[in-house]
Design a protein around this motif. Structure first.
Motif, PDB file in Angstrom:
ATOM      1  N   UNK A 117      49.207 -54.663  28.844  1.00  0.00           N
ATOM      2  CA  UNK A 117      49.202 -55.690  30.119  1.00  0.00           C
ATOM      3  C   UNK A 117      49.093 -57.616  30.221  1.00  0.00           C
ATOM      4  N   UNK A 118      50.530 -57.714  30.373  1.00  0.00           N
ATOM      5  CA  UNK A 118      50.871 -58.870  30.413  1.00  0.00           C
ATOM      6  C   UNK A 118      51.339 -59.827  31.088  1.00  0.00           C
ATOM      7  N   UNK A 119      51.884 -60.938  31.357  1.00  0.00           N
ATOM      8  CA  UNK A 119      51.844 -61.836  31.921  1.00  0.00           C
ATOM      9  C   UNK A 119      53.263 -62.759  32.081  1.00  0.00           C
ATOM     10  N   UNK A 120      54.478 -62.754  32.551  1.00  0.00           N
ATOM     11  CA  UNK A 120      55.915 -62.990  32.483  1.00  0.00           C
ATOM     12  C   UNK A 120      56.323 -63.433  33.004  1.00  0.00           C
ATOM     13  N   UNK A 121      56.297 -65.023  32.765  1.00  0.00           N
ATOM     14  CA  UNK A 121      56.776 -65.730  34.533  1.00  0.00           C
ATOM     15  C   UNK A 121      56.098 -65.790  35.906  1.00  0.00           C
ATOM     16  N   UNK A 122      54.750 -65.446  35.379  1.00  0.00           N
ATOM     17  CA  UNK A 122      53.634 -65.784  36.292  1.00  0.00           C
ATOM     18  C   UNK A 122      53.650 -64.349  37.265  1.00  0.00           C
ATOM     19  N   UNK A 123      53.931 -63.315  36.389  1.00  0.00           N
ATOM     20  CA  UNK A 123      53.876 -61.788  37.058  1.00  0.00           C
ATOM     21  C   UNK A 123      53.370 -61.362  36.081  1.00  0.00           C
ATOM     22  N   UNK A 124      52.544 -60.534  36.834  1.00  0.00           N
ATOM     23  CA  UNK A 124      51.978 -59.312  36.173  1.00  0.00           C
ATOM     24  C   UNK A 124      53.047 -58.200  35.284  1.00  0.00           C
ATOM     25  N   UNK A 125      52.850 -57.941  34.433  1.00  0.00           N
ATOM     26  CA  UNK A 125      53.844 -56.712  33.819  1.00  0.00           C
ATOM     27  C   UNK A 125      53.104 -56.245  32.777  1.00  0.00           C
ATOM     28  N   UNK A 126      54.079 -54.899  32.513  1.00  0.00           N
ATOM     29  CA  UNK A 126      53.102 -54.111  31.527  1.00  0.00           C
ATOM     30  C   UNK A 126      54.262 -54.552  29.949  1.00  0.00           C
ATOM     31  N   UNK A 127      53.853 -54.849  28.985  1.00  0.00           N
ATOM     32  CA  UNK A 127      54.836 -54.857  28.028  1.00  0.00           C
ATOM     33  C   UNK A 127      54.806 -54.095  27.260  1.00  0.00           C
ATOM     34  N   UNK A 128      56.170 -53.282  26.476  1.00  0.00           N
ATOM     35  CA  UNK A 128      55.096 -52.352  25.820  1.00  0.00           C
ATOM     36  C   UNK A 128      56.109 -52.559  24.219  1.00  0.00           C
ATOM     37  N   UNK A 129      55.840 -52.091  23.451  1.00  0.00           N
ATOM     38  CA  UNK A 129      56.220 -52.141  21.803  1.00  0.00           C
ATOM     39  C   UNK A 129      56.236 -51.045  20.917  1.00  0.00           C
ATOM     40  N   UNK A 130      57.369 -50.539  20.446  1.00  0.00           N
ATOM     41  CA  UNK A 130      57.228 -49.638  19.676  1.00  0.00           C
ATOM     42  C   UNK A 130      57.601 -50.523  18.065  1.00  0.00           C
ATOM     43  N   UNK A 131      57.007 -48.935  17.270  1.00  0.00           N
ATOM     44  CA  UNK A 131      56.541 -49.438  15.531  1.00  0.00           C
ATOM     45  C   UNK A 131      58.067 -49.822  15.479  1.00  0.00           C
TER      46      UNK A 131
END
Length: 173
Positions: A117-131
């Motif tokens: 659960x993240x924040x990007x440019x003031x907006x709440x987002x779901x940041x997703x990373x893969x191995x």
């Protein structure tokens, strides 16, 4: 809420955990398959098959189909496999808790995907990373885990956020 920089700074630890998660996931999947095959071949004692009772614990044999008897050692092996699976499933849950403690959520153990659960440019987002990714380059559509992954940056491979941290972002999540 974590920033993109916060998440990327945590990736060395996340990578280490996810490497273990992926290996354990593969192993669990293989062992579950073998266990399922054994259970189909040698059902647990007391299981009725076509009106027959397979026996009771301690009889020294198991039914493995109508009229065929298999050695009790298979039941012992199955019980041991089930115990080991339970232990390793607990270990998988511990890995998930460890990821959670640093802000991540295991999205797909097989692919090694972790959401934050993240924040990007003031907006709440779901940041997703893969191995296999060098840094966080994706977000999930909407604010839900498990949605479609979308590329964060227009310039593929660009880790530079620019002066305002906005100019190089592509689709919003």
């Amino acid at each position: 809420m974590l920033s993109l920089q916060d998440v990327n700074a945590r990736l060395p630890l996340v990578r280490s955990i996810v490497r273990d998660v992926m290996g354990l996931h593969r192993d669990l999947s293989e062992r579950r398959g073998r266990l399922r095959e054994l259970r189909e071949r040698y059902p647990a004692p007391g299981v009725s098959q076509a009106g027959r009772t397979a026996g009771t614990a301690g009889t020294g044999s198991l039914m493995s189909g109508v009229g065929r008897v298999g050695p009790a050692v298979y039941e012992q092996e199955v019980v041991q496999m089930e115990s080991e699976l339970a232990r390793d499933e607990t270990r998988m849950a511990e890995y998930a808790r460890e990821l959670s403690s640093i802000g991540g959520s295991l999205a797909d153990a097989g692919l090694g995907q972790v959401d934050f659960n993240g924040q990007l440019s003031g907006e709440q987002v779901v940041l997703s990373w893969q191995f296999d990714e060098p840094e966080v380059m994706y977000c999930r559509t909407g604010l839900r885990h498990g949605g479609e992954r979308r590329l964060l940056m227009q310039a593929a491979g660009s880790g530079d956020l620019g002066a305002g941290g906005v100019s190089e972002f592509g689709q919003s999540c």
